[in-house]
Design a protein around this motif. Structure first.
Motif, PDB file in Angstrom:
ATOM      1  N   THR A  35     -25.054 -77.901  17.935  1.00 61.87           N
ATOM      2  CA  THR A  35     -26.300 -77.939  17.117  1.00 61.87           C
ATOM      3  C   THR A  35     -26.915 -79.257  16.955  1.00 61.87           C
ATOM      4  OG1 THR A  35     -24.800 -78.491  15.042  1.00 61.87           O
ATOM      5  CG2 THR A  35     -25.550 -76.088  15.420  1.00 61.87           C
ATOM      6  N   GLN A  36     -26.189 -80.142  17.797  1.00 63.19           N
ATOM      7  CA  GLN A  36     -26.599 -81.666  17.976  1.00 63.19           C
ATOM      8  C   GLN A  36     -26.054 -82.209  19.411  1.00 63.19           C
ATOM      9  OE1 GLN A  36     -25.932 -84.752  15.183  1.00 63.19           O
ATOM     10  NE2 GLN A  36     -27.900 -85.753  15.909  1.00 63.19           N
ATOM     11  N   PHE A  37     -27.052 -82.584  20.296  1.00 61.88           N
ATOM     12  CA  PHE A  37     -26.528 -83.195  21.511  1.00 61.88           C
ATOM     13  C   PHE A  37     -27.607 -84.270  21.847  1.00 61.88           C
ATOM     14  CE2 PHE A  37     -24.422 -83.291  25.450  1.00 61.88           C
ATOM     15  CZ  PHE A  37     -23.236 -83.820  25.034  1.00 61.88           C
ATOM     16  N   ASN A  38     -27.831 -85.333  21.382  1.00 62.54           N
ATOM     17  CA  ASN A  38     -28.931 -86.309  21.751  1.00 62.54           C
ATOM     18  C   ASN A  38     -28.426 -87.443  22.211  1.00 62.54           C
ATOM     19  OD1 ASN A  38     -30.569 -84.331  20.223  1.00 62.54           O
ATOM     20  ND2 ASN A  38     -30.145 -85.217  18.215  1.00 62.54           N
ATOM     21  N   PHE A  39     -29.078 -87.926  23.112  1.00 62.19           N
ATOM     22  CA  PHE A  39     -28.783 -89.255  24.115  1.00 62.19           C
ATOM     23  C   PHE A  39     -29.994 -90.094  23.790  1.00 62.19           C
ATOM     24  CE2 PHE A  39     -29.189 -91.477  27.958  1.00 62.19           C
ATOM     25  CZ  PHE A  39     -27.834 -92.181  27.811  1.00 62.19           C
ATOM     26  N   THR A  40     -29.585 -91.471  23.272  1.00 62.31           N
ATOM     27  CA  THR A  40     -30.553 -92.696  23.221  1.00 62.31           C
ATOM     28  C   THR A  40     -30.178 -93.384  23.988  1.00 62.31           C
ATOM     29  OG1 THR A  40     -29.334 -93.415  21.549  1.00 62.31           O
ATOM     30  CG2 THR A  40     -31.012 -91.945  20.788  1.00 62.31           C
ATOM     31  N   ASN A  41     -31.025 -93.930  25.143  1.00 65.27           N
ATOM     32  CA  ASN A  41     -30.692 -94.937  26.146  1.00 65.27           C
ATOM     33  C   ASN A  41     -31.744 -96.246  25.903  1.00 65.27           C
ATOM     34  OD1 ASN A  41     -29.848 -95.985  28.570  1.00 65.27           O
ATOM     35  ND2 ASN A  41     -31.574 -95.128  29.807  1.00 65.27           N
ATOM     36  N   THR A  42     -31.176 -96.690  24.869  1.00 63.13           N
ATOM     37  CA  THR A  42     -31.787 -98.200  24.596  1.00 63.13           C
ATOM     38  C   THR A  42     -31.065 -99.301  25.123  1.00 63.13           C
ATOM     39  OG1 THR A  42     -31.257 -97.970  22.280  1.00 63.13           O
ATOM     40  CG2 THR A  42     -33.512 -97.132  22.623  1.00 63.13           C
TER      41      THR A  42
END
Length: 202
Positions: free
Chosen positions: A45-52
């Motif tokens: 239900t959640q699989f987010n990737f932040t590339n900062t």
């Protein structure tokens, strides 16, 4: 027959009996069936990737895992079960199931529920990010699941010592779901590399 001869005869009989029992026990162990592991449901239900500055995966993965012990005379003590989730060969989640330790008897099916939730720093290259974006567009992710086990076996009334840690592999294709209650479209997946009762080699 003298007393000394009688003692020697009894000793030989006892030795022969012990070796015979050990031989049959060894043969029984070799012919025992490994338990079968299946992931019967998976909800992502959640699989987010932040590339900062920091590459972080935020995840919420719920799993139902069934274990089938088809043996008639072999029981299994699961001392510890650790669930490890990997994406693109990077570990993003690890949890010890609170349902262990438990004993699984003969001809028994046990269902376990696992929830992996949180965030994890990962080191993704350009190809990893490209694949993640493709999977996100398709709303389905390839997740390699490992089950790290510590177990003992029970043959009749004999209990073995704790076996060395064993890892079982489950290659999953997990669709993204809006919530855990909505149908995920996940296909039941058989796990492999199961060597609990027979070959102890890695």
């Amino acid at each position: 027959m003298s007393g000394g001869c009688a003692c020697c005869f009894c000793l030989l009989c006892n030795t022969f009996l012990c070796f015979t029992l050990a031989f049959f026990m060894f043969c029984y162990i070799l012919t025992s069936d490994e338990p079968k592991f299946r992931v019967t449901d998976a909800s992502l239900t959640q699989f987010n990737f932040t590339n900062t500055d920091n590459s972080t995966i935020h995840y919420n993965l719920a799993l139902n895992i069934t274990i089938r012990n088809s043996n008639k005379k072999v029981g299994i003590y699961y001392r510890r079960i650790q669930v490890i989730a990997n994406y693109r060969k990077k570990t993003f989640a690890m949890v010890n199931l609170t349902s262990a330790p438990f004993y699984q008897g003969h001809k028994n099916t046990t269902t376990l529920h696992a929830v992996l939730e949180g965030q994890q720093l990962v080191l993704f290259g350009e190809s990893d990010i490209s694949q993640f974006n493709s999977d996100t567009a398709a709303s389905i992710y390839s997740i390699d699941l490992q089950l790290a086990l510590q177990v003992r076996a029970r043959y009749f009334s004999f209990k073995t010592a704790e076996y060395p840690s064993s890892k079982i592999d489950c290659k999953l294709r997990v669709p993204f779901s809006l919530n855990e209650t909505s149908p995920s479209g996940f296909n039941v997946t058989m796990c492999w590399n199961v060597h609990i009762l027979t070959d102890r080699g890695d």
